[in-house]
Motif scaffolding. Structure first.
Motif, PDB file in Angstrom:
ATOM      1  N   ARG A   4       0.822  -1.206   0.000  1.00  0.00           N
ATOM      2  CA  ARG A   4       0.000   0.000   0.000  1.00  0.00           C
ATOM      3  C   ARG A   4       0.859   1.261   0.000  1.00  0.00           C
ATOM      4  N   GLN A   5       1.971   1.281   0.722  1.00  0.00           N
ATOM      5  CA  GLN A   5       2.848   2.455   0.769  1.00  0.00           C
ATOM      6  C   GLN A   5       3.503   2.681  -0.584  1.00  0.00           C
ATOM      7  N   ALA A   6       3.882   1.654  -1.272  1.00  0.00           N
ATOM      8  CA  ALA A   6       4.529   1.791  -2.575  1.00  0.00           C
ATOM      9  C   ALA A   6       3.536   2.338  -3.600  1.00  0.00           C
ATOM     10  N   ALA A   7       2.288   1.940  -3.543  1.00  0.00           N
ATOM     11  CA  ALA A   7       1.289   2.409  -4.490  1.00  0.00           C
ATOM     12  C   ALA A   7       0.901   3.856  -4.207  1.00  0.00           C
ATOM     13  N   ALA A   8       0.990   4.332  -2.989  1.00  0.00           N
ATOM     14  CA  ALA A   8       0.562   5.668  -2.627  1.00  0.00           C
ATOM     15  C   ALA A   8       1.639   6.710  -2.901  1.00  0.00           C
ATOM     16  N   ARG A   9       2.879   6.330  -3.201  1.00  0.00           N
ATOM     17  CA  ARG A   9       3.977   7.281  -3.337  1.00  0.00           C
ATOM     18  C   ARG A   9       4.032   7.978  -4.690  1.00  0.00           C
ATOM     19  N   GLY A  10       3.693   7.426  -5.781  1.00  0.00           N
ATOM     20  CA  GLY A  10       3.912   8.007  -7.103  1.00  0.00           C
ATOM     21  C   GLY A  10       2.618   8.430  -7.785  1.00  0.00           C
ATOM     22  N   PHE A  11       2.788   8.989  -8.975  1.00  0.00           N
ATOM     23  CA  PHE A  11       1.655   9.377  -9.805  1.00  0.00           C
ATOM     24  C   PHE A  11       1.364   8.251 -10.785  1.00  0.00           C
ATOM     25  N   SER A  12       0.133   8.126 -11.129  1.00  0.00           N
ATOM     26  CA  SER A  12      -0.211   7.127 -12.131  1.00  0.00           C
ATOM     27  C   SER A  12       0.060   7.723 -13.520  1.00  0.00           C
ATOM     28  N   LEU A  13       0.139   6.855 -14.487  1.00  0.00           N
ATOM     29  CA  LEU A  13       0.388   7.284 -15.858  1.00  0.00           C
ATOM     30  C   LEU A  13      -0.743   8.190 -16.352  1.00  0.00           C
ATOM     31  N   LEU A  14      -1.951   7.914 -15.989  1.00  0.00           N
ATOM     32  CA  LEU A  14      -3.090   8.724 -16.391  1.00  0.00           C
ATOM     33  C   LEU A  14      -2.987  10.136 -15.802  1.00  0.00           C
ATOM     34  N   GLU A  15      -2.582  10.247 -14.548  1.00  0.00           N
ATOM     35  CA  GLU A  15      -2.424  11.568 -13.929  1.00  0.00           C
ATOM     36  C   GLU A  15      -1.342  12.381 -14.636  1.00  0.00           C
ATOM     37  N   LEU A  16      -0.249  11.738 -15.009  1.00  0.00           N
ATOM     38  CA  LEU A  16       0.823  12.429 -15.732  1.00  0.00           C
ATOM     39  C   LEU A  16       0.347  12.897 -17.110  1.00  0.00           C
ATOM     40  N   VAL A  18      -2.730  13.652 -18.053  1.00  0.00           N
ATOM     41  CA  VAL A  18      -3.658  14.768 -17.857  1.00  0.00           C
ATOM     42  C   VAL A  18      -2.882  16.033 -17.516  1.00  0.00           C
ATOM     43  N   ALA A  19      -1.878  15.928 -16.663  1.00  0.00           N
ATOM     44  CA  ALA A  19      -1.068  17.101 -16.290  1.00  0.00           C
ATOM     45  C   ALA A  19      -0.336  17.652 -17.516  1.00  0.00           C
ATOM     46  N   PHE A  20       0.241  16.791 -18.358  1.00  0.00           N
ATOM     47  CA  PHE A  20       0.936  17.251 -19.571  1.00  0.00           C
ATOM     48  C   PHE A  20      -0.039  17.879 -20.562  1.00  0.00           C
ATOM     49  N   ALA A  21      -1.237  17.339 -20.669  1.00  0.00           N
ATOM     50  CA  ALA A  21      -2.233  17.902 -21.576  1.00  0.00           C
ATOM     51  C   ALA A  21      -2.657  19.303 -21.121  1.00  0.00           C
ATOM     52  N   ILE A  22      -2.874  19.473 -19.836  1.00  0.00           N
ATOM     53  CA  ILE A  22      -3.235  20.789 -19.295  1.00  0.00           C
ATOM     54  C   ILE A  22      -2.089  21.777 -19.515  1.00  0.00           C
ATOM     55  N   MET A  23      -0.870  21.354 -19.272  1.00  0.00           N
ATOM     56  CA  MET A  23       0.291  22.219 -19.457  1.00  0.00           C
ATOM     57  C   MET A  23       0.456  22.599 -20.936  1.00  0.00           C
TER      58      MET A  23
END
Length: 132
Positions: A4-16, A18-23
């Motif tokens: 659970r700690q390993a999954a909570a630390r990073g961003f998912s590919l989908l979040e990245l 969306v962030a690049f598209a907004i930028m």
């Protein structure tokens, strides 16, 4: 627990993505705004030079002869023409000077595209010199 700690630390590919598209959209809008501002500045500078030319030519027209004026010229990349005609909407007062309508046209090429501005003003007719 470690999973659970390993999954909570990073961003998912989908979040990245969306962030690049907004930028990318934000950068595109900034690019358009800056490009438009640069074009507007060059247009304003060009028109300011046209106004200076018109002012300098009209400053030489102290009075219009009775037969009128017809002049043409070139200054840098600008071609100009000046024509006058008696103004029919003058004052009814016979002591008032006769007026002439002055039309000045300035033409130039802006990146291969022809541009033109027209200016209209009134100037008094030259009075004949009184005999001595």
């Amino acid at each position: 627990m470690m999973g659970r700690q390993a999954a909570a630390r990073g961003f998912s590919l989908l979040e990245l993505l969306v962030a690049f598209a907004i930028m990318a959209m934000a950068l595109g809008m900034i690019y358009r705004a800056v490009g438009g501002a640069v074009r507007n500045v060059s247009t304003v500078e060009e028109r300011q030079r046209v106004f200076w030319l018109v002012e300098s030519v009209l400053a030489q027209v102290n009075g219009v002869p009775e037969q009128g004026l017809s002049q043409e010229g070139q200054a840098q990349e600008f071609q100009w023409s000046l024509r006058t005609a008696p103004y029919s909407g003058g004052l009814a007062d016979p002591s008032a000077p006769r007026l002439h309508e002055v039309l000045m046209v300035v033409a130039w090429s802006d990146g291969g595209e022809p541009r033109q501005l027209e200016f209209t003003t009134l100037r008094p007719q030259k009075t004949a010199a009184a005999p001595r």
